[in-house]
Enzyme design. Structure first.
Site, PDB file in Angstrom:
ATOM      1  N   CYS A   2       0.852  -1.185   0.000  1.00 37.22           N
ATOM      2  CA  CYS A   2       0.000   0.000   0.000  1.00 37.22           C
ATOM      3  C   CYS A   2       0.888   1.235   0.000  1.00 37.22           C
ATOM      4  O   CYS A   2       2.108   1.139   0.106  1.00 37.22           O
ATOM      5  CB  CYS A   2      -0.855   0.019   1.260  1.00 37.22           C
ATOM      6  SG  CYS A   2      -1.789  -1.479   1.519  1.00 37.22           S
ATOM      7  N   ARG A  27       1.324   1.879  -5.970  1.00 38.24           N
ATOM      8  CA  ARG A  27       1.529   0.902  -4.893  1.00 38.24           C
ATOM      9  C   ARG A  27       0.232   0.196  -4.510  1.00 38.24           C
ATOM     10  O   ARG A  27       0.264  -0.807  -3.795  1.00 38.24           O
ATOM     11  CB  ARG A  27       2.114   1.580  -3.648  1.00 38.24           C
ATOM     12  CG  ARG A  27       3.444   2.276  -3.880  1.00 38.24           C
ATOM     13  CD  ARG A  27       3.927   2.932  -2.600  1.00 38.24           C
ATOM     14  NE  ARG A  27       4.079   1.957  -1.557  1.00 38.24           N
ATOM     15  CZ  ARG A  27       5.194   1.225  -1.380  1.00 38.24           C
ATOM     16  NH1 ARG A  27       6.199   1.380  -2.199  1.00 38.24           N
ATOM     17  NH2 ARG A  27       5.277   0.332  -0.415  1.00 38.24           N
ATOM     18  N   ASN A 101       1.196  -0.070   5.954  1.00 38.75           N
ATOM     19  CA  ASN A 101       1.582  -0.855   4.779  1.00 38.75           C
ATOM     20  C   ASN A 101       2.378  -2.048   5.290  1.00 38.75           C
ATOM     21  O   ASN A 101       3.376  -1.873   5.998  1.00 38.75           O
ATOM     22  CB  ASN A 101       2.457  -0.041   3.821  1.00 38.75           C
ATOM     23  CG  ASN A 101       3.086  -0.943   2.754  1.00 38.75           C
ATOM     24  OD1 ASN A 101       2.477  -1.899   2.310  1.00 38.75           O
ATOM     25  ND2 ASN A 101       4.340  -0.661   2.422  1.00 38.75           N
ATOM     26  N   GLY A 102       1.927  -3.249   4.987  1.00 38.63           N
ATOM     27  CA  GLY A 102       2.630  -4.442   5.476  1.00 38.63           C
ATOM     28  C   GLY A 102       1.619  -5.515   5.866  1.00 38.63           C
ATOM     29  O   GLY A 102       0.440  -5.418   5.519  1.00 38.63           O
ATOM     30  N   GLU A 483       8.181 -19.974 -20.431  1.00 36.51           N
ATOM     31  CA  GLU A 483       8.080 -18.617 -19.879  1.00 36.51           C
ATOM     32  C   GLU A 483       9.197 -17.714 -20.400  1.00 36.51           C
ATOM     33  O   GLU A 483       8.968 -16.551 -20.757  1.00 36.51           O
ATOM     34  CB  GLU A 483       8.097 -18.646 -18.342  1.00 36.51           C
ATOM     35  CG  GLU A 483       8.046 -17.297 -17.661  1.00 36.51           C
ATOM     36  CD  GLU A 483       6.819 -16.459 -17.983  1.00 36.51           C
ATOM     37  OE1 GLU A 483       6.837 -15.254 -17.707  1.00 36.51           O
ATOM     38  OE2 GLU A 483       5.854 -17.001 -18.572  1.00 36.51           O
ATOM     39  N   LYS A 487       8.559 -14.234 -22.409  1.00 41.53           N
ATOM     40  CA  LYS A 487       9.087 -12.935 -21.958  1.00 41.53           C
ATOM     41  C   LYS A 487       9.852 -12.251 -23.087  1.00 41.53           C
ATOM     42  O   LYS A 487       9.665 -11.077 -23.368  1.00 41.53           O
ATOM     43  CB  LYS A 487       9.986 -13.113 -20.723  1.00 41.53           C
ATOM     44  CG  LYS A 487       9.171 -13.329 -19.446  1.00 41.53           C
ATOM     45  CD  LYS A 487       8.592 -12.076 -18.929  1.00 41.53           C
ATOM     46  CE  LYS A 487       7.144 -12.042 -18.469  1.00 41.53           C
ATOM     47  NZ  LYS A 487       6.189 -12.981 -18.800  1.00 41.53           N
ATOM     48  N   GLU A 490       7.355 -11.090 -25.842  1.00 46.29           N
ATOM     49  CA  GLU A 490       6.372 -10.027 -25.579  1.00 46.29           C
ATOM     50  C   GLU A 490       6.996  -8.654 -25.362  1.00 46.29           C
ATOM     51  O   GLU A 490       6.332  -7.642 -25.566  1.00 46.29           O
ATOM     52  CB  GLU A 490       5.444 -10.415 -24.429  1.00 46.29           C
ATOM     53  CG  GLU A 490       6.043 -10.517 -23.065  1.00 46.29           C
ATOM     54  CD  GLU A 490       4.973 -10.874 -22.030  1.00 46.29           C
ATOM     55  OE1 GLU A 490       3.861 -10.336 -22.105  1.00 46.29           O
ATOM     56  OE2 GLU A 490       5.268 -11.695 -21.141  1.00 46.29           O
ATOM     57  N   HIS A 506      12.403 -34.235 -32.294  1.00 46.77           N
ATOM     58  CA  HIS A 506      11.210 -34.664 -33.052  1.00 46.77           C
ATOM     59  C   HIS A 506      10.717 -33.544 -33.967  1.00 46.77           C
ATOM     60  O   HIS A 506       9.581 -33.547 -34.418  1.00 46.77           O
ATOM     61  CB  HIS A 506      10.102 -35.092 -32.075  1.00 46.77           C
ATOM     62  CG  HIS A 506      10.530 -36.202 -31.172  1.00 46.77           C
ATOM     63  ND1 HIS A 506      10.656 -37.511 -31.593  1.00 46.77           N
ATOM     64  CD2 HIS A 506      10.907 -36.181 -29.871  1.00 46.77           C
ATOM     65  CE1 HIS A 506      11.083 -38.261 -30.589  1.00 46.77           C
ATOM     66  NE2 HIS A 506      11.246 -37.483 -29.529  1.00 46.77           N
ATOM     67  N   LYS A 602      -2.358  -5.398 -19.819  1.00 49.97           N
ATOM     68  CA  LYS A 602      -1.991  -6.056 -18.564  1.00 49.97           C
ATOM     69  C   LYS A 602      -3.027  -7.097 -18.166  1.00 49.97           C
ATOM     70  O   LYS A 602      -2.709  -8.166 -17.638  1.00 49.97           O
ATOM     71  CB  LYS A 602      -1.845  -5.008 -17.456  1.00 49.97           C
ATOM     72  CG  LYS A 602      -1.441  -5.581 -16.107  1.00 49.97           C
ATOM     73  CD  LYS A 602      -0.057  -6.199 -16.184  1.00 49.97           C
ATOM     74  CE  LYS A 602       0.375  -6.939 -14.945  1.00 49.97           C
ATOM     75  NZ  LYS A 602       1.552  -7.751 -15.152  1.00 49.97           N
TER      76      LYS A 602
HETATM   77  C1  AGP Z   1       2.451 -12.124 -19.177  1.00 48.62           C
HETATM   78  O1  AGP Z   1       3.578 -11.364 -19.108  1.00 48.62           O
HETATM   79  C2  AGP Z   1       1.333 -11.498 -19.872  1.00 48.62           C
HETATM   80  N1  AGP Z   1       1.013 -10.254 -19.318  1.00 48.62           N
HETATM   81  C3  AGP Z   1       0.115 -12.402 -20.037  1.00 48.62           C
HETATM   82  O2  AGP Z   1       0.518 -13.588 -20.671  1.00 48.62           O
HETATM   83  C4  AGP Z   1      -0.602 -12.791 -18.732  1.00 48.62           C
HETATM   84  O3  AGP Z   1       0.167 -13.679 -18.001  1.00 48.62           O
HETATM   85  C5  AGP Z   1      -1.946 -13.436 -19.084  1.00 48.62           C
HETATM   86  O4  AGP Z   1      -2.716 -12.499 -19.786  1.00 48.62           O
HETATM   87  C6  AGP Z   1      -2.686 -13.911 -17.834  1.00 48.62           C
HETATM   88  O5  AGP Z   1      -3.001 -12.842 -17.033  1.00 48.62           O
HETATM   89  P1  AGP Z   1      -3.554 -13.101 -15.543  1.00 48.62           P
HETATM   90  O6  AGP Z   1      -2.513 -13.813 -14.771  1.00 48.62           O
HETATM   91  O7  AGP Z   1      -3.823 -11.721 -15.025  1.00 48.62           O
HETATM   92  O8  AGP Z   1      -4.815 -13.903 -15.671  1.00 48.62           O
END
Ligand code: AGP
Length: 607
Positions: A2, A27, A101-102, A483, A487, A490, A506, A602
């Site tokens: 927070c 935050r 905050n904590g 992953e 990364k 994206e 394969h 996001k």
């Molecule tokens: C990951 O870096 C991306 N922002 C995206 O793949 C994300 O993980 C996915 O949209 C799932 O989001 P969520 O965890 O909020 O459900």
């Protein structure tokens, strides 16, 4: 995580506090509040949702006489983001108001003690327990400093607090342990805040408070003392040159980099109150009333899906639970064999991802039990799941998810331990070694991160011409390879493919040539020799290799990258940030908009 702020000075306090909270909203932003003394009365105004809701409420009241007060913008951890749970919290006699905050880990025990003393808490929060305790001891001690010292001596966990007191208008107290707190020293005014951006437009003279320190401020002076003994402590005033935006990033160039370096704290916060050290057992009270799943379906999207895939390995090995991992956008349109007696674990950072939500609806319609593993308290996934376990990653601002995945892996580890304990099948070495290894992790990772970043910088400059990468991993490193590739894709827009290393021959091996580098995950352990032979297959085709491994490995590859070795699956917590840092440094080196990559959101609330 927070944001808190306190002000004592010559200006009307509320506008200063609100402006400060706006600069702290990164935050936490699910509810907010202020408290101040007006006409010798303690006034607190709180509102659910964005700060604007609080501003509208304040606009309707005459709040401009007070020249001192505290404010808070919340990121819920205990209790839904409602007005009742918003801060500040007062004691029963409304003599003090406190923002925090904590996480107060032992708040349930203290709450019982307060109830025994006839004090009932109004909210679901851990913070109100502390406010009530301070109020109780203030009656006993008469001095706010002594009451705070006694109350803080009783709490376990982390805190940064600021307190306004009806009987001491024009003065504030604050204290910290494990949560950030800084003091801003002005001319005829002083400030307290979780972070420097809050008061940067007014002063660049800052005092950094350390753990176990308490501060007292008024318009013209400030003191710092020891929380336990109240003995005075001498502090230096530092001059800050940052602008507000870099201050919000804590001096980091991007939120993504800041969030990568926050992972040691995130792990500690996720473990807070969830380890019974006497019994060396994991505790997740949220799962107390449900038996270990007979069949588990983990469902998620993107990075959360990769975390789920990683979790599957532990659910099978440690808890003996048959586990499937499902891409949510596929599950919702399939006819899965799923029904009563089955358990669905829906993983989501934002808690608002449409495909994951639809999968929850499908599961519930079929009579399955739904556990939500979620970072945003009060989000749709959290509200619609039968049971919700929260990850304590704090707000994740950068679109590319980093610390949220780290928090998901931490909670999946605890979940597998709890289910293994419930099923009575937890392997002895896991029971003995996992929790101690997890508890050592925050400090070990904090130490390792700077060197890992330096190596990432070196490697991405060597490979910045590459237009494609193949990420390879075996076992727990397979989801991490996926992953790592995600990364890089994206945020740097370089094509990358994550692949199970054993699967390479394969098909994808056809891609290998000197221009198509391989990023291999080859930590020491059961699958090391298998991973090593896969790398020999790549080298035989002239492929260049970056290999993440551990000291003592004998990989003759182009670019070995040694990171610390930890017990069993806990090694993963060093591999993940290495992958994140490589992608980050590559994207930054290529001049990409790291925090706001093109075409991405996001939270994907549409299908
Ligand atoms: C990951 O870096 C991306 N922002 C995206 O793949 C994300 O993980 C996915 O949209 C799932 O989001 P969520 O965890 O909020 O459900």
């Amino acid at each position: 995580m927070c944001g808190i702020i306190g002000y004592c000075g010559h200006r009307p306090a509320v506008p200063v506090i609100i402006e400060g909270l706006k600069r702290l909203e990164y935050r936490g932003y699910d509810s907010a509040g202020v408290a101040f003394i007006q006409d010798r009365e303690l006034v607190s105004v709180k509102a659910e949702g964005k700060l604007a809701n609080l501003e509208n409420k304040l606009a309707a009241q005459n709040v401009y006489q007070a020249t001192s007060g505290v404010g808070h913008t919340r990121w819920a951890t205990h209790g839904l983001p409602t007005e009742k749970n918003a801060h500040p919290h007062c004691d029963a006699a409304r003599t003090i108001a406190l923002v925090h905050n904590g996480i107060i880990e032992n708040y349930q025990e203290l709450k019982k003690e307060l109830a025994a003393a006839g004090i009932r808490c109004q909210s679901e929060t851990d913070t109100e327990v502390l406010a009530q305790l301070v109020g109780l001891y203030l009656k006993e001690k008469g001095s706010l400093a002594e009451a705070l010292s006694k109350a803080l001596g009783r709490v376990e966990g982390s805190y940064a607090i600021a307190v306004v007191s009806r009987d001491n208008p024009g003065m504030l107290y604050a204290a910290r342990k494990h949560s950030p707190l800084v003091m801003g020293v002005g001319v005829g005014e002083n400030f307290l805040a979780s972070d420097i951006p809050a008061f940067l437009p007014y002063t660049r003279e800052v005092v950094f408070l350390d753990d176990g320190e308490m501060a007292r401020i008024d318009a013209g002076s400030w003191q710092v003392m020891d929380v336990a003994t109240l003995a005075p402590i001498t502090k230096d005033v530092k001059h800050i040159t940052w602008d507000v935006s870099s201050a919000q990033k804590g001096g980091y160039k991007h939120f993504m980099l800041k969030e990568i370096f926050e992972q040691p704290t995130v792990i500690a916060d996720c473990l807070a109150g969830r380890i019974d050290r006497q019994e060396n057992r994991a505790i997740l009270p949220e799962l107390d009333d449900i038996p270990a799943p007979q069949r588990l379906f983990i469902v998620a999207c993107g990075t959360s899906y990769h975390a789920g895939l990683w979790g599957m390995y532990l659910m099978e090995q440690w808890a003996g639970i048959p586990t499937r991992v499902e891409i949510a956008s596929e599950l919702r349109y399939r006819e899965p064999i799923l029904g009563p007696g089955d358990t669905v674990l829906a993983i989501s950072q934002s808690g608002e991802t449409a495909d994951t939500l639809a999968s929850i609806h499908l599961a519930k319609a079929r009579g399955a039990k739904v556990i939500g593993l979620c970072n945003v308290v009060g989000s749709s996934v959290a509200r619609e799941s039968d049971v919700v376990v929260h990850t304590q990653a704090g707000p994740e601002i950068s679109v590319a998810s980093t610390k949220a995945m780290c928090s998901q892996l931490t909670l999946l580890t605890l979940m597998a331990l709890v289910f293994g304990q419930k099923n009575g099948v937890l392997p002895a070495d896991v029971a003995a070694n996992c929790l101690p290894a997890l508890e050592r992790l925050p400090a070990e990772l904090d130490t390792a991160l700077p060197a890992m970043r330096r190596r990432a910088k070196e490697l991405c400059r060597i490979y910045s011409e590459a237009r494609s990468f193949l990420y390879l991993g075996r076992g727990l490193c397979y989801p991490l390879a996926l992953e790592g590739a995600l990364k890089l894709k994206e945020i740097s827009y370089i094509h990358a493919e994550g692949y199970a290393a054993g699967e390479m021959k394969h098909g994808p091996i056809a891609l290998i040539d000197p221009k198509f580098p391989t990023f291999a995950l080859a930590p020491l352990g059961d699958l090391y020799s298998k991973a090593k032979s896969n790398l020999l297959e790549v080298q035989a085709r002239g492929g260049k290799i970056i290999a993440l491994t551990n000291p003592g490995a004998d990989l003759a590859v182009d670019h070995p990258w040694e990171i610390p070795l930890a017990w069993g699956p806990i090694s993963t917590f060093f591999i993940l940030p290495a992958l994140q840092l490589f992608a980050y440094e590559m994207a930054d080196y290529l001049g990409k908009d790291v925090d706001q990559p093109r075409n991405l959101a996001k939270s994907v609330t549409v299908e």
